[in-house]
Motif scaffolding. Structure first.
Motif, PDB file in Angstrom:
ATOM      1  N   ALA A 192      39.524  30.444   0.778  1.00 25.21           N
ATOM      2  CA  ALA A 192      38.204  29.828   0.777  1.00 25.21           C
ATOM      3  C   ALA A 192      37.418  30.372   1.964  1.00 25.21           C
ATOM      4  O   ALA A 192      37.885  30.319   3.113  1.00 25.21           O
ATOM      5  CB  ALA A 192      38.322  28.313   0.872  1.00 25.21           C
ATOM      6  N   THR A 193      36.238  30.903   1.685  1.00 28.78           N
ATOM      7  CA  THR A 193      35.405  31.487   2.748  1.00 28.78           C
ATOM      8  C   THR A 193      34.172  30.649   3.044  1.00 28.78           C
ATOM      9  O   THR A 193      33.493  30.882   4.053  1.00 28.78           O
ATOM     10  CB  THR A 193      34.964  32.905   2.367  1.00 28.78           C
ATOM     11  OG1 THR A 193      34.241  32.858   1.112  1.00 28.78           O
ATOM     12  CG2 THR A 193      36.181  33.823   2.211  1.00 28.78           C
ATOM     13  N   GLY A 194      33.854  29.698   2.171  1.00 26.11           N
ATOM     14  CA  GLY A 194      32.684  28.861   2.392  1.00 26.11           C
ATOM     15  C   GLY A 194      32.549  27.828   1.292  1.00 26.11           C
ATOM     16  O   GLY A 194      33.303  27.819   0.311  1.00 26.11           O
ATOM     17  N   VAL A 195      31.576  26.942   1.455  1.00 20.60           N
ATOM     18  CA  VAL A 195      31.228  25.973   0.415  1.00 20.60           C
ATOM     19  C   VAL A 195      29.722  26.026   0.218  1.00 20.60           C
ATOM     20  O   VAL A 195      28.954  26.181   1.180  1.00 20.60           O
ATOM     21  CB  VAL A 195      31.671  24.539   0.783  1.00 20.60           C
ATOM     22  CG1 VAL A 195      33.191  24.425   0.775  1.00 20.60           C
ATOM     23  CG2 VAL A 195      31.119  24.102   2.129  1.00 20.60           C
ATOM     24  N   ARG A 196      29.311  25.937  -1.039  1.00 20.52           N
ATOM     25  CA  ARG A 196      27.882  25.977  -1.366  1.00 20.52           C
ATOM     26  C   ARG A 196      27.354  24.550  -1.515  1.00 20.52           C
ATOM     27  O   ARG A 196      27.917  23.736  -2.265  1.00 20.52           O
ATOM     28  CB  ARG A 196      27.641  26.752  -2.655  1.00 20.52           C
ATOM     29  CG  ARG A 196      26.148  27.056  -2.916  1.00 20.52           C
ATOM     30  CD  ARG A 196      25.943  27.764  -4.255  1.00 20.52           C
ATOM     31  NE  ARG A 196      26.803  28.918  -4.403  1.00 20.52           N
ATOM     32  CZ  ARG A 196      26.553  30.120  -3.869  1.00 20.52           C
ATOM     33  NH1 ARG A 196      25.457  30.294  -3.130  1.00 20.52           N
ATOM     34  NH2 ARG A 196      27.393  31.120  -4.072  1.00 20.52           N
ATOM     35  N   LEU A 197      26.292  24.236  -0.806  1.00 19.52           N
ATOM     36  CA  LEU A 197      25.673  22.918  -0.880  1.00 19.52           C
ATOM     37  C   LEU A 197      24.694  22.854  -2.038  1.00 19.52           C
ATOM     38  O   LEU A 197      24.314  23.877  -2.630  1.00 19.52           O
ATOM     39  CB  LEU A 197      24.953  22.607   0.438  1.00 19.52           C
ATOM     40  CG  LEU A 197      25.788  22.673   1.713  1.00 19.52           C
ATOM     41  CD1 LEU A 197      24.963  22.221   2.912  1.00 19.52           C
ATOM     42  CD2 LEU A 197      27.058  21.857   1.585  1.00 19.52           C
ATOM     43  N   ALA A 198      24.268  21.635  -2.359  1.00 21.72           N
ATOM     44  CA  ALA A 198      23.370  21.426  -3.497  1.00 21.72           C
ATOM     45  C   ALA A 198      22.082  22.223  -3.364  1.00 21.72           C
ATOM     46  O   ALA A 198      21.513  22.682  -4.358  1.00 21.72           O
ATOM     47  CB  ALA A 198      23.063  19.932  -3.633  1.00 21.72           C
ATOM     48  N   GLY A 199      21.592  22.427  -2.150  1.00 21.98           N
ATOM     49  CA  GLY A 199      20.353  23.179  -1.941  1.00 21.98           C
ATOM     50  C   GLY A 199      20.534  24.678  -1.948  1.00 21.98           C
ATOM     51  O   GLY A 199      19.559  25.418  -1.797  1.00 21.98           O
ATOM     52  N   GLY A 200      21.776  25.157  -2.097  1.00 25.78           N
ATOM     53  CA  GLY A 200      22.036  26.587  -2.148  1.00 25.78           C
ATOM     54  C   GLY A 200      22.639  27.158  -0.886  1.00 25.78           C
ATOM     55  O   GLY A 200      23.191  28.268  -0.898  1.00 25.78           O
TER      56      GLY A 200
END
Length: 400
Positions: A192-200
């Motif tokens: 896992a390198t990151g997480v995407r939030l609802a706003g992008g």
């Protein structure tokens, strides 16, 4: 939208008691931590009015060693944090009567076996006779025959505790972001390198990603789970009832009943909190619909246990917090096979507040040492799949 932030070593998704206490412990262990919460801190199952039970009494035996550790930590942080964590060690009793069709020797045998097993697994317990129980809780119904007493049990203000851990985590250097709903895990080459939030926006992940978002955890993990990592879970909305105490009676302990779905607590203002009964309906949006049948069942069980409650006035009900439950009603904790740096914990099954600090201490140990503590093995999702795989293997061996 891409990220402009430097990756924290640890990114935690979920701002309940698990996320905040884990963030605090990791920060104190020297890790840089970012905590992402979709709403507000304690906005989910860790929040709401009243108090939660902090108990070992009557738990699944697999949980007891972790719960014993947790109770030590509740006591520690109550003293260590300025203002405490809202924890009160008042002792807990599970009361027993003789249900229709049962025999007294059966019930008494169960009481003694339960107390012995709990004590051997880290939760000191003793059996009280009828007379001793009524001397400690004189308002109980006359039909009880005794109780199992756990002196280390107590109650806690769950909203306050969660907020206190968030406050102390921030002081320890944790970056806490609210209104930061995670919609996707970004990964490459098994990490896992990151997480995407609802706003992008993409929040980068350094060393570890930890998902402790409870009701939303399995949905978020679904794209990376292998079939045998899925676990049978469902969501429910427990209903808490609050009634007045016009006779100014005293409930001295955290009370549960061996044969009724009931928990009774007296919160500091004297109000009685009744929980543990039937649940209510909810919509996909998380809105709850009150249930008179749930209220009737819970209040009736309470009056049968404490007759004086019949004089009370109904004050309010609350069923606004979604809870996720596993099929065997103990939590799910593991590491994803697809992403070696991603841990998760969810399905606290309606009693996870009490045991939270034990789990997050063990998860902190896992992250800092790189080795999974043996105490967490019982909570792996493989428990729903491994027995069948072992049986198939045995059948193949016999055939050969």
């Amino acid at each position: 939208m891409s990220s402009t932030h430097q990756a924290s070593e640890i990114v935690i998704v979920g701002g309940g008691i698990y996320g905040t206490s884990l963030a605090y412990q990791l920060a104190k262990a020297g890790k840089s931590v970012t905590l992402l919460e979709a709403g507000e801190i304690a906005g989910g199952a860790s929040g709401g009015p009243g108090e939660r039970g902090v108990r070992t009494n009557g738990r699944d035996f697999r949980e007891l060693p972790v719960c014993a550790l947790s109770l030590e930590l509740w006591s520690h942080y109550q003293q260590a944090f300025e203002g405490g964590v809202g924890y009160r060690r008042i002792g807990g009793i599970k009361v027993f009567d003789i249900p229709y069709g049962h025999r007294e020797h059966e019930v008494m045998g169960r009481m003694h076996a339960m107390a012995a097993a709990q004590s051997s697994l880290g939760a000191p317990s003793e059996v009280w006779s009828r007379d001793e129980t009524l001397s400690r809780e004189p308002e109980l119904a006359a039909g009880i025959i005794g109780a199992v007493y756990c002196p280390n049990d107590g109650v806690g203000d769950h909203t306050f505790a969660t907020q206190q851990f968030a406050k102390e985590a921030a002081k320890a250097g944790v970056s806490i972001r609210t209104q930061a709903k995670v919609e996707e895990i970004i990964h490459t080459r098994g990490v896992a390198t990151g997480v995407r939030l609802a706003g992008g926006e993409v929040v980068p992940v350094g060393e570890r990603l930890v998902i402790v978002a409870n009701a939303g955890a399995q949905t978020l993990l679904q794209p990376i789970f292998k079939p045998h990592e899925f676990s049978p879970v469902w969501n429910l909305m427990p209903q808490m009832h609050y009634v007045s105490n016009p006779l100014n009676k005293k409930v001295n302990h955290l009370i549960s009943h061996a044969h009724r779905r009931l928990a009774v607590k007296q919160i500091p203002d004297g109000t009685l909190m009744l929980s543990g009964g039937a649940h209510v309906a909810h919509t996909p949006e998380g809105l709850w619909k009150g249930s008179l049948s749930s209220m009737t069942q819970n209040v009736t069980d309470a009056i049968m246990t404490f007759p004086f409650i019949d004089h009370s006035t109904f004050m309010k009900a609350d069923a606004s917090r979604i809870e996720t439950v596993a099929a065997d009603q103990i939590p799910l904790i593991g590491q994803t096979e697809t992403l070696a740096n991603t841990l998760y914990g969810y399905a606290w099954s309606g009693h996870g507040f009490a045991i939270s600090l034990g789990f997050t201490k063990l998860m902190t140990d896992w992250i800092t040492s790189g080795s999974k503590p043996e105490a967490l093995e019982a909570f792996s999702p493989t428990r729903f799949h491994k027995p069948a795989a072992l049986l198939r293997s045995a059948e193949v061996s016999r055939a050969a």
